[in-house]
Design an enzyme around this catalytic site. Structure first.
Site, PDB file in Angstrom:
ATOM      1  NE  ARG A   1     -21.768  -3.793   9.549  1.00  6.39           N
ATOM      2  CZ  ARG A   1     -22.522  -3.089   8.732  1.00  6.39           C
ATOM      3  NH1 ARG A   1     -23.395  -2.237   9.211  1.00  6.39           N
ATOM      4  NH2 ARG A   1     -22.423  -3.200   7.437  1.00  6.39           N
TER       5      ARG A   1
ATOM      6  CB  THR B   1     -25.809 -11.601  12.413  1.00  6.33           C
ATOM      7  OG1 THR B   1     -24.542 -11.136  12.907  1.00  6.33           O
ATOM      8  CG2 THR B   1     -25.810 -13.121  12.392  1.00  6.33           C
TER       9      THR B   1
ATOM     10  CG  ASP C   1     -15.211  -1.660   4.701  1.00  3.41           C
ATOM     11  OD1 ASP C   1     -15.856  -2.685   4.945  1.00  3.41           O
ATOM     12  OD2 ASP C   1     -14.310  -1.231   5.459  1.00  3.41           O
TER      13      ASP C   1
HETATM   14  C1  PRP Z   1     -17.383  -0.782  10.549  1.00  6.44           C
HETATM   15  C2  PRP Z   1     -17.260   0.593  11.154  1.00  6.44           C
HETATM   16  C3  PRP Z   1     -18.011   0.441  12.452  1.00  6.44           C
HETATM   17  C4  PRP Z   1     -19.118  -0.510  12.067  1.00  6.44           C
HETATM   18  C5  PRP Z   1     -20.365   0.300  11.848  1.00  6.44           C
HETATM   19  O1  PRP Z   1     -16.462  -1.640  11.077  1.00  6.44           O
HETATM   20  O2  PRP Z   1     -15.942   1.019  11.295  1.00  6.44           O
HETATM   21  O3  PRP Z   1     -17.228  -0.100  13.497  1.00  6.44           O
HETATM   22  O4  PRP Z   1     -18.721  -1.156  10.855  1.00  6.44           O
HETATM   23  O5  PRP Z   1     -21.446  -0.533  11.640  1.00  6.44           O
HETATM   24  P1  PRP Z   1     -22.673  -0.637  12.645  1.00  6.44           P
HETATM   25  O6  PRP Z   1     -23.023   0.755  13.066  1.00  6.44           O
HETATM   26  O7  PRP Z   1     -23.722  -1.261  11.778  1.00  6.44           O
HETATM   27  O8  PRP Z   1     -22.268  -1.508  13.785  1.00  6.44           O
HETATM   28  P2  PRP Z   1     -16.210  -3.099  10.476  1.00  6.44           P
HETATM   29  O9  PRP Z   1     -17.100  -4.099  11.111  1.00  6.44           O
HETATM   30  O10 PRP Z   1     -16.285  -3.030   8.981  1.00  6.44           O
HETATM   31  O11 PRP Z   1     -14.753  -3.451  10.966  1.00  6.44           O
HETATM   32  P3  PRP Z   1     -13.339  -2.788  10.620  1.00  6.44           P
HETATM   33  O12 PRP Z   1     -13.309  -1.441  11.298  1.00  6.44           O
HETATM   34  O13 PRP Z   1     -12.394  -3.765  11.219  1.00  6.44           O
HETATM   35  O14 PRP Z   1     -13.203  -2.666   9.122  1.00  6.44           O
HETATM   36  N1  URA Z   2     -19.066   0.046   7.855  1.00  3.69           N
HETATM   37  C1  URA Z   2     -18.463   0.831   6.942  1.00  3.69           C
HETATM   38  O1  URA Z   2     -17.225   0.877   6.871  1.00  3.69           O
HETATM   39  N2  URA Z   2     -19.236   1.545   6.110  1.00  3.69           N
HETATM   40  C2  URA Z   2     -20.581   1.520   6.167  1.00  3.69           C
HETATM   41  O2  URA Z   2     -21.240   2.214   5.373  1.00  3.69           O
HETATM   42  C3  URA Z   2     -21.194   0.697   7.136  1.00  3.69           C
HETATM   43  C4  URA Z   2     -20.409  -0.032   7.973  1.00  3.69           C
END
Ligand code: PRP
Ligand code: URA
Length: 208
Positions: free
Chosen positions: A101, A105, A197
């Site tokens: 993400r 944005t 997270d």
């Molecule tokens: C997190 C999570 C999802 C996403 C959810 O990943 O594991 O993939 O955010 O958010 P959304 O529903 O608003 O799209 P992140 O982008 O933090 O990446 P990571 O798994 O590499 O930590």
């Molecule tokens: N990604 C995460 O890991 N946690 C949240 O709550 C939202 C996005």
């Protein structure tokens, strides 16, 4: 269609994984354990075929799973759910969708993709602990549909009403199984109360 799995064993583990005091080792174990319960529920309608099995006593009419199964974690946090599913489905194949993400944005950015050929026509189980705005799930489902997936099932540990609605509107044919539908997203688009997270807690990285 979505279903929150309210079984006490799931909810008990969810209470521990949410706890800010739970370290990355226990967090990983709990992600695996919760995923197994969710997967068990999510696969209750999967296609089976009748088979005849010779027991030591007689012929038994039994059922075996009759579809290719492809498990697809969204990198990186989805990897934390992979072992749990593969314990239940040891012959499943594994595909990967790399998405993160964008900090500003909040939109998903794609950086990797690799699917086994069985994705085409197979049953694809998309896994990610968090379904927040739903952007990452929608992007991953779109890629699986483009790859010809037969059936897609989403399993997440925590979501919220807002994200669920967005995904269900975009992909009404995709069922979503979760341990919790939480209250809301904060200004940073994190789920509240959520569990923070998921990627950082799984892999022990400091939150950026
Ligand atoms: C997190 C999570 C999802 C996403 C959810 O990943 O594991 O993939 O955010 O958010 P959304 O529903 O608003 O799209 P992140 O982008 O933090 O990446 P990571 O798994 O590499 O930590
Ligand atoms: N990604 C995460 O890991 N946690 C949240 O709550 C939202 C996005």
């Amino acid at each position: 269609m979505h279903e929150q799995i309210d079984h006490p064993c799931v909810q008990h583990k969810l209470a521990i994984i949410r706890d800010v005091e739970t370290g990355h080792k226990r967090f990983r174990e709990l992600a695996t354990e919760i995923t197994q319960f969710l997967c068990y529920e999510a696969l209750k309608g999967i296609r089976t075929r009748e088979v005849q099995v010779e027991t030591p006593m007689a012929t038994a009419t039994c059922r075996k799973i009759d579809t290719d199964i492809v498990v697809v974690p969204i990198l990186r946090a989805g990897v934390g759910m992979l072992d749990g599913i593969l314990d239940l489905l040891p012959t499943a194949r594994v595909g990967f969708v790399g998405l993160y993400r964008d900090e500003e944005t909040k939109q998903p950015v794609s950086y990797y993709e690799r699917f086994p050929p069985q994705t085409k026509g197979g049953t694809c189980i998309l896994i990610d602990p968090m379904l927040a705005t739903g952007g990452s799930t929608i992007a991953a489902v779109e890629r699986l549909k483009e790859a010809g997936a037969g059936q897609i099932i989403v399993i997440c540990i925590v979501t919220c009403r807002e994200g669920l609605e967005v995904v269900e509107r975009a992909h009404p044919d995709v069922p979503i199984y979760t341990a919790s539908i939480d209250d809301h997203l904060n200004d940073n688009k994190y789920i509240v109360p959520g569990l923070g997270d998921a990627g950082d807690r799984l892999f022990g990285t400091p939150h950026q």
